[in-house]
Motif scaffolding. Structure first.
Motif, PDB file in Angstrom:
ATOM      1  N   ILE A   1       0.852  -1.192   0.000  1.00 48.81           N
ATOM      2  CA  ILE A   1       0.000   0.000   0.000  1.00 48.81           C
ATOM      3  C   ILE A   1       0.888   1.242   0.000  1.00 48.81           C
ATOM      4  CG2 ILE A   1      -1.706   1.331   1.296  1.00 48.81           C
ATOM      5  CD1 ILE A   1      -2.709  -1.353   2.463  1.00 48.81           C
TER       6      ILE A   1
ATOM      7  N   PRO B   1       0.339   5.036   0.550  1.00 54.12           N
ATOM      8  CA  PRO B   1      -0.598   6.118   0.880  1.00 54.12           C
ATOM      9  C   PRO B   1      -0.310   7.384   0.084  1.00 54.12           C
ATOM     10  CG  PRO B   1       0.351   5.159   2.865  1.00 54.12           C
ATOM     11  CD  PRO B   1       1.122   4.622   1.701  1.00 54.12           C
ATOM     12  N   GLN B   2      -1.387   8.123  -0.204  1.00 55.37           N
ATOM     13  CA  GLN B   2      -1.232   9.424  -0.825  1.00 55.37           C
ATOM     14  C   GLN B   2      -0.503  10.332   0.164  1.00 55.37           C
ATOM     15  OE1 GLN B   2      -5.176  10.587  -2.008  1.00 55.37           O
ATOM     16  NE2 GLN B   2      -5.362   8.903  -3.459  1.00 55.37           N
TER      17      GLN B   2
ATOM     18  N   ASP C   1      -2.014  11.248   3.465  1.00 54.50           N
ATOM     19  CA  ASP C   1      -2.295  10.122   4.356  1.00 54.50           C
ATOM     20  C   ASP C   1      -1.035   9.400   4.805  1.00 54.50           C
ATOM     21  OD1 ASP C   1      -5.095  10.442   4.114  1.00 54.50           O
ATOM     22  OD2 ASP C   1      -5.041   9.392   2.199  1.00 54.50           O
ATOM     23  N   ASN C   2       0.121   9.914   4.435  1.00 53.21           N
ATOM     24  CA  ASN C   2       1.379   9.216   4.705  1.00 53.21           C
ATOM     25  C   ASN C   2       1.940   9.615   6.070  1.00 53.21           C
ATOM     26  OD1 ASN C   2       3.454   7.487   4.259  1.00 53.21           O
ATOM     27  ND2 ASN C   2       4.586   8.842   2.898  1.00 53.21           N
TER      28      ASN C   2
ATOM     29  N   ARG D   1       1.145   3.632  10.714  1.00 53.30           N
ATOM     30  CA  ARG D   1      -0.164   3.207  10.217  1.00 53.30           C
ATOM     31  C   ARG D   1      -0.427   1.750  10.599  1.00 53.30           C
ATOM     32  NH1 ARG D   1      -2.591   6.956   7.083  1.00 53.30           N
ATOM     33  NH2 ARG D   1      -4.269   5.510   6.627  1.00 53.30           N
TER      34      ARG D   1
ATOM     35  N   THR E   1      -7.480   4.075   4.671  1.00 55.39           N
ATOM     36  CA  THR E   1      -7.999   5.291   4.051  1.00 55.39           C
ATOM     37  C   THR E   1      -9.139   4.836   3.146  1.00 55.39           C
ATOM     38  OG1 THR E   1      -6.471   5.095   2.204  1.00 55.39           O
ATOM     39  CG2 THR E   1      -5.748   6.429   4.064  1.00 55.39           C
TER      40      THR E   1
ATOM     41  N   VAL F   1      -8.189   2.466  -0.028  1.00 51.22           N
ATOM     42  CA  VAL F   1      -7.410   1.236   0.100  1.00 51.22           C
ATOM     43  C   VAL F   1      -8.322   0.012  -0.012  1.00 51.22           C
ATOM     44  CG1 VAL F   1      -6.000  -0.154   1.664  1.00 51.22           C
ATOM     45  CG2 VAL F   1      -5.586   2.295   1.455  1.00 51.22           C
TER      46      VAL F   1
END
Length: 158
Positions: free
Chosen positions: A40, A42-43, A46-47, A51, A70, A73
């Motif tokens: 995955i 993340p954008q 969202d990083n 996580r 998110t 996903v």
């Protein structure tokens, strides 16, 4: 006290499910989940880190690995649940140093036991957790990782 008290937000989580065998191999429950969430990306918004969290489910007697989702996903075939978030005392140690972790964990329990503000907050899907905090390129260069531990607490007035 050399510990931090932090707050984790509530979030929708995807879960490895329970693994009583502690199997991180490629075909094991935890190994398959590691492969799933490791791909995955993340954008940027969202990083945030961490996580993913790994914990021992005391009620069911096995390891569980979760990942903060998110909206975009794909959860594939993994189950999801709402993680409550809350307050956590954190500390770090060299991953694999079980003696060092045990010592620090006992210090946290002793501190919480004497605290006028905090008490432990263990409940379903809300146990002590861990997360590797060392970037992969650093692990490769130095040959080891650091683990951050999260011990759930709450204010006594709650």
């Amino acid at each position: 006290m050399n510990f931090r008290v932090i707050s984790l937000p509530s979030f929708k989580a995807v879960s490895s499910g329970l693994d009583k065998n502690f199997d991180f191999s490629e075909n094991g429950v935890l190994g398959k989940f590691n492969a799933y969430f490791s791909k995955i990306k993340p954008q940027p918004a969202d990083n945030f880190s961490p996580r993913d969290y790994l914990y021992f489910d005391e009620q069911q007697g096995g390891m569980v690995w979760i990942y903060a989702l998110t909206d975009y996903v794909d959860t594939e075939d993994f189950e999801t649940f709402d993680f409550d978030g809350g307050l956590y005392i954190t500390y770090h140690y060299k991953d694999g140093d079980h003696e060092g972790n045990d010592c620090l964990y006992k210090e946290v329990l002793k501190w919480v036991g004497k605290s006028e503000l905090f008490e432990l907050d263990k409940r379903e899907n809300h146990y002590s957790m861990g997360h590797i905090i060392t970037p992969q390129e650093v692990i490769k260069a130095q040959g080891f990782a650091q683990m951050e531990a999260f011990v759930p607490v709450r204010l006594k007035t709650e």
